[in-house]
Design a protein around this motif. Structure first.
Motif, PDB file in Angstrom:
ATOM      1  N   UNK A  67       0.821  -1.214   0.000  1.00 41.52           N
ATOM      2  CA  UNK A  67       0.000   0.000   0.000  1.00 41.52           C
ATOM      3  C   UNK A  67       0.846   1.251   0.000  1.00 41.52           C
ATOM      4  N   UNK A  68       1.969   1.232   0.714  1.00 40.57           N
ATOM      5  CA  UNK A  68       2.797   2.423   0.865  1.00 40.57           C
ATOM      6  C   UNK A  68       4.179   2.145   0.318  1.00 40.57           C
ATOM      7  N   UNK A  70       6.745   4.011   0.534  1.00 39.69           N
ATOM      8  CA  UNK A  70       7.800   4.422   1.455  1.00 39.69           C
ATOM      9  C   UNK A  70       8.056   3.362   2.521  1.00 39.69           C
ATOM     10  N   UNK A  74      11.880   2.790   3.363  1.00 43.91           N
ATOM     11  CA  UNK A  74      12.383   3.105   4.699  1.00 43.91           C
ATOM     12  C   UNK A  74      12.859   1.848   5.418  1.00 43.91           C
ATOM     13  N   UNK A  77      16.206   1.010   4.029  1.00 45.50           N
ATOM     14  CA  UNK A  77      17.227   1.926   4.550  1.00 45.50           C
ATOM     15  C   UNK A  77      17.618   1.552   5.973  1.00 45.50           C
ATOM     16  N   UNK A  78      16.614   1.254   6.812  1.00 42.49           N
ATOM     17  CA  UNK A  78      16.926   0.868   8.192  1.00 42.49           C
ATOM     18  C   UNK A  78      17.749  -0.405   8.230  1.00 42.49           C
ATOM     19  N   UNK A  80      19.782  -1.548   5.949  1.00 45.64           N
ATOM     20  CA  UNK A  80      21.137  -1.268   5.456  1.00 45.64           C
ATOM     21  C   UNK A  80      21.955  -0.559   6.531  1.00 45.64           C
ATOM     22  N   UNK A  81      21.349   0.428   7.199  1.00 50.55           N
ATOM     23  CA  UNK A  81      22.073   1.145   8.250  1.00 50.55           C
ATOM     24  C   UNK A  81      22.419   0.213   9.407  1.00 50.55           C
ATOM     25  N   UNK A  82      21.484  -0.656   9.794  1.00 48.50           N
ATOM     26  CA  UNK A  82      21.740  -1.569  10.904  1.00 48.50           C
ATOM     27  C   UNK A  82      22.852  -2.543  10.542  1.00 48.50           C
TER      28      UNK A  82
END
Lengths: 105, 136
Positions: A67-68, A70, A74, A77-78, A80-82
């Motif tokens: 549905x979204x 993003x 997101x 992205x989280x 990858x950062x973790x």
């Protein structure tokens, strides 16, 4: 028959004693914090949780049920950062360990 | 939620503005639905109500508290040539004002972009911190 079943019921209510029953139970937090290195490795569970969230959202996006937009970007992205954070922690921990081992020689 | 809290909160904001965009697009698409007076199926405009997840004691973030519907009555327009007109020649159109819907559309779009720019800057900040740990 009734007497035998009563004996069986009594036996079921007594907990069986295992071979290591006299030893104290293992510490619940032993895997997570006794050394800094182990604490860093336990962070991998959190990272794999984020990765699986991102993967399931990617599947939803591919099948058209997302549905979204993003949500997926997101979550990716989280994840990858973790992952980068865990890799950096591991590198620092290994570096510190090597320094200490080098002291010995 | 986790280490990257700003990303999660920005995600909830983007979701609410996405739902706002959906509601506005539904209103604009249905603004010329004609119905006979007395028919209960009149299109009612949708308004998204945004509420905070917790008011000051927790993680933060926003959620859709509910969808409010516009008035049931609609606008009566005199149009005797319309096949749906009643015997006096009136047709009911939904009570949707295009100008206010366009304003809401701009607000929803800017809110969506603002939350995404928060997420982008938070991601760049976290990456800068990770860069610091990588070099030395």
């Amino acid at each position: 028959m009734n007497g035998l079943s009563a004996i069986g019921a009594v036996g079921a209510s007594v907990a069986p004693v295992s071979a290591t029953g006299y030893l104290p139970p293992p510490d619940a937090g032993a895997g997570t914090g006794d050394t800094p290195f182990a604490a860093a490795m336990s962070g991998l569970d959190h990272v794999s949780g984020l990765q699986s969230t991102a993967d399931s959202l990617a599947v939803q996006a591919a099948t058209g049920r997302l549905e979204d937009v993003h949500d997926y970007t997101l979550a990716a992205t989280q994840a990858k950062l973790a992952t980068e954070l865990t890799v950096t922690v591991r590198n620092k921990a290994v570096e510190a360990f090597n320094e200490i081992m080098r002291m010995n020689g | 939620m986790t280490v990257f809290h700003a990303l999660g909160v920005a995600g909830t904001g983007v979701t609410v503005y996405r739902k706002w965009l959906d509601a506005v697009s539904d209103n604009i698409a249905n603004m010329n639905d004609a119905t006979t007076p007395g028919d209960p199926d009149v299109f009612r405009a949708k308004y998204v109500i945004a509420r905070a997840v917790d008011y000051g004691q927790g993680d933060g973030g926003v959620q859709v508290g509910g969808i409010a519907l516009g008035p049931q009555e609609g606008r009566m327009v005199y149009d005797p040539d319309n096949p749906l007109a009643d015997e006096e020649g009136y047709v009911v159109y939904p009570d949707v004002e295009l100008s206010s819907q366009m304003t809401q559309l701009i607000m929803a779009q800017r809110g969506y972009q603002a939350n995404l720019s928060v997420a982008e800057r938070a991601r760049d900040s976290y990456q800068a911190a990770l860069q610091l740990g990588r070099s030395a």
